[in-house]
Design an enzyme around this catalytic site. Structure first.
Site, mmCIF file in Angstrom:
data_model
loop_
_atom_site.group_PDB
_atom_site.id
_atom_site.type_symbol
_atom_site.label_atom_id
_atom_site.label_comp_id
_atom_site.label_asym_id
_atom_site.label_seq_id
_atom_site.Cartn_x
_atom_site.Cartn_y
_atom_site.Cartn_z
ATOM 1 N N ASP A 96 0.842 -1.195 0.000
ATOM 2 C CA ASP A 96 0.000 0.000 0.000
ATOM 3 C C ASP A 96 0.882 1.252 0.000
ATOM 4 O O ASP A 96 1.891 1.309 0.690
ATOM 5 C CB ASP A 96 -0.848 -0.041 1.289
ATOM 6 C CG ASP A 96 -2.010 0.921 1.234
ATOM 7 O OD1 ASP A 96 -2.802 0.843 0.281
ATOM 8 O OD2 ASP A 96 -2.129 1.753 2.157
ATOM 9 N N GLU B 147 15.574 -14.245 -0.943
ATOM 10 C CA GLU B 147 16.011 -15.299 -0.026
ATOM 11 C C GLU B 147 14.960 -16.433 -0.004
ATOM 12 O O GLU B 147 15.281 -17.608 -0.110
ATOM 13 C CB GLU B 147 16.130 -14.637 1.346
ATOM 14 C CG GLU B 147 16.613 -15.451 2.484
ATOM 15 C CD GLU B 147 16.417 -14.636 3.784
ATOM 16 O OE1 GLU B 147 16.767 -13.434 3.822
ATOM 17 O OE2 GLU B 147 15.874 -15.211 4.755
HETATM 18 C C1 GLC Z 1 -4.396 2.830 -0.754
HETATM 19 C C2 GLC Z 1 -5.563 1.874 -0.749
HETATM 20 C C3 GLC Z 1 -6.789 2.620 -0.312
HETATM 21 C C4 GLC Z 1 -6.556 3.137 1.093
HETATM 22 C C5 GLC Z 1 -5.288 3.974 1.167
HETATM 23 C C6 GLC Z 1 -4.867 4.209 2.580
HETATM 24 O O1 GLC Z 1 -4.528 3.830 -1.671
HETATM 25 O O2 GLC Z 1 -5.704 1.297 -2.020
HETATM 26 O O3 GLC Z 1 -7.944 1.844 -0.360
HETATM 27 O O4 GLC Z 1 -7.644 3.926 1.493
HETATM 28 O O5 GLC Z 1 -4.203 3.327 0.547
HETATM 29 O O6 GLC Z 1 -4.379 3.037 3.150
#
Ligand code: GLC
Length: 548
Positions: free
Chosen positions: A208, A258
């Site tokens: 993310d 790894e």
């Molecule tokens: C990313 C995710 C989204 C989330 C954001 C904060 O963009 O895809 O759904 O709200 O990160 O974590």
């Protein structure tokens, strides 16, 4: 092609051409009747994914979380939220997936956690200047003003004040405090998280906001922040894309290597990198960093031949030029669904011209699946689901909606629980006899998109995806290194290209019929009328005569 004849993806570099299906766990399938999707629900539907023809699945966060941002606010990175199951249900899911030769990718959220994460609770309790606060970005403001002018991506200030007067940084919702990635505890904790899931057998991790993590030293104001109360600031040069982040991806890559070497199964890192500059994006997937990043420019492109041509060419040159491969995307859990985008509709503003949107979304899917690289599908895309644009305010849960006082409707409309069976309560999302209420309400017209109905209709979107994916596995040029893309001359409004010697794709983006620029045997068409002519907003795949 039968299910069993699909070649297994055990080879190294499987990720370069894989088609991965994104499962938004909460909305995919509910096994226990509480109206919320769960891991056992996903497990029960693995045969569906196998027969769809995808190579694996990516699971959105299923970790313990108070769900302020539906799992992107994590309390414990190594467990399963009780609504979604247990670690044992995860283990069963991955075992069954592997038995069906489906890869499993899980989501890691390293930029921020939940306000209920033990470290954040400790930081609040320990007070200003404490070592516990140093794992986050706590700072003093000036009078009642926050420490700087940064904006939350979901709208409003990126700072929240706590009772002792200090402020903490949250690039997203207030309930998602940003970690301080210059603190060694943070780096060490996430390496453990990575190993935890790799030890459990995952084939990859989706990361993310992988261009987040570090913030510029001293947290300076953004000089050109030109934002009102509702806009975020995705281009703040001090909050995103700091050079140090690349060191993290290098060390994560070393860890995955790894594991790949020790187990003979290549494990991959796929980044969500929200940078608009393709050159910068490509830097995240250099050979010793992430394997791939999503190529969102394709999703953002307008439906016209020039825009699509430019985006595809840029993706292939820049991303593939970095030694990686492009991960094409048309839909995900953060964007209005493609049928609605191409129809000119929007959340809160109506569905648009859905017939047009459907035709374009069908053609776009065929275009995407004919391009060199991998593709990420989002659940419901194969059912031709449009966005639910008219969810009433009181059911909306997206922090974006609440933080902008309703000005931005948010992302709930692409997260409505899937319809599986037209004639059943909750369209088969929950088992018969369940609560009958889904966590977001499904509109009546979801029945028309139910998987069982679509399976019985040879012209449905579901059949188009199944056939395209089966052909993709059967035609070596589409998934092997020999299938270089070569553009063919075509009239304005039309895109045409070959892959290797034997395969061609043509897309008519215009609103008039055109002569099909390709001769050969028609393999697949997005519009049943396609042949010597291509109807408006249609695509065809063609087998070329030998060596054409
Ligand atoms: C990313 C995710 C989204 C989330 C954001 C904060 O963009 O895809 O759904 O709200 O990160 O974590």
């Amino acid at each position: 092609m039968s299910e069993t004849s699909r070649p297994p993806l055990s080879h190294a570099d499987w990720w370069r051409t894989a088609v991965i299906y994104q499962v938004y766990v909460r909305s995919f399938a509910d096994s226990n009747g509480d109206g919320v999707g769960d891991l056992d629900g996903v497990r029960a539907r693995l045969p569906y994914l196998r027969s769809l023809g995808v190579d694996g699945l990516w699971l959105n966060p299923f970790y313990p979380s108070p769900q302020h941002d539906h799992g992107y606010d994590v309390v414990d990175y190594r467990d399963v939220h009780p609504d979604y199951g247990t670690l044992a249900s995860f283990d069963r899911l991955i075992q069954d997936a592997h038995r069906l030769d489906l890869k499993v990718i899980v989501d890691v959220v390293p930029n921020h956690c939940s306000i209920e994460h033990p470290w954040f609770r400790e930081a609040l309790a320990a007070g200003p200047g404490s070592p516990e606060r140093a794992r986050f970005h706590f700072a003093d403001g000036e009078g009642d003003e926050p420490p700087n002018n940064w904006r939350s991506i979901f709208g409003g200030s990126a700072w929240q004040r706590v009772p002792d007067g200090q402020w903490y940084l949250h690039t997203f919702a207030t309930e998602q405090p940003d970690f301080n990635w210059r603190h060694p505890d943070v780096e060490a904790a996430f390496e453990d998280v990575l190993r935890f899931w790799l030890d459990r057998g995952v084939d990859g991790l989706r990361i993310d906001v992988a261009h987040g993590l570090h913030k510029a030293e001293g947290l300076p104001d953004h000089e050109h922040a030109d934002c009102d109360e509702v806009t975020g600031d995705p281009v703040n040069p001090h909050a995103w894309n700091q050079p140090e982040v690349h060191d993290v991806w290098r060390s994560w890559r070393a860890i995955t290597e790894e594991y790949s070497q020790a187990t003979g199964r290549e494990r991959v890192l796929v980044g969500e990198v929200g940078l608009l500059d393709t050159e910068q994006l490509a830097r995240y997937q250099r050979p010793d960093e992430l394997h791939q990043t999503f190529f969102f420019e394709f999703l953002r492109a307008e439906w016209d031949d020039r825009s699509l041509y430019d985006v595809i060419d840029r993706g292939l040159e820049t991303i593939a030029g970095s030694g990686s491969s492009v991960a094409w995307v048309l839909n995900n859990h953060d964007m209005p669904r493609s049928v609605t985008r191409y129809a000119g509709g929007a959340p809160g503003a109506g569905p648009g011209d859905l017939e047009l949107g459907r035709a374009r979304a069908r053609a776009a899917a065929m275009l995407m699946l004919a391009l060199p690289g991998s593709a990420y599908l989002y659940q419901g895309e194969e059912l031709g689901l449009p966005e639910v644009t008219d969810l009433p305010d009181h059911v909306l849960t997206d922090p974006m909606f609440h933080r902008t006082g309703g000005v931005r409707r948010g992302r709930d409309g692409c997260r409505v629980p899937l319809p599986w069976r037209a004639e059943h309560d909750s369209f088969g999302f929950s088992p018969d006899g369940g609560s009958g209420t889904t966590w977001l309400p499904q509109p009546e017209w979801f029945a028309e998109h139910a998987a069982d109905l679509l399976l019985g209709d040879g012209d449905s979107m579901l059949h188009l995806y199944r056939e395209a994916l089966a052909l993709r596995h059967r035609i070596p040029a589409l998934t092997s290194g020999t299938g270089e893309l070569r553009w063919l001359p075509a009239e304005p409004g039309v895109l045409a290209f070959t892959r290797g010697d034997g395969f061609a794709c043509a897309v008519n983006c215009s609103s008039r019929p055109v002569v099909n620029p390709i001769d050969g045997t028609l393999l697949l068409a997005s519009d049943p009328e396609a042949g010597e002519k291509l109807p408006p907003n249609s695509a065809v795949w063609t087998l070329l005569p030998d060596g054409a």
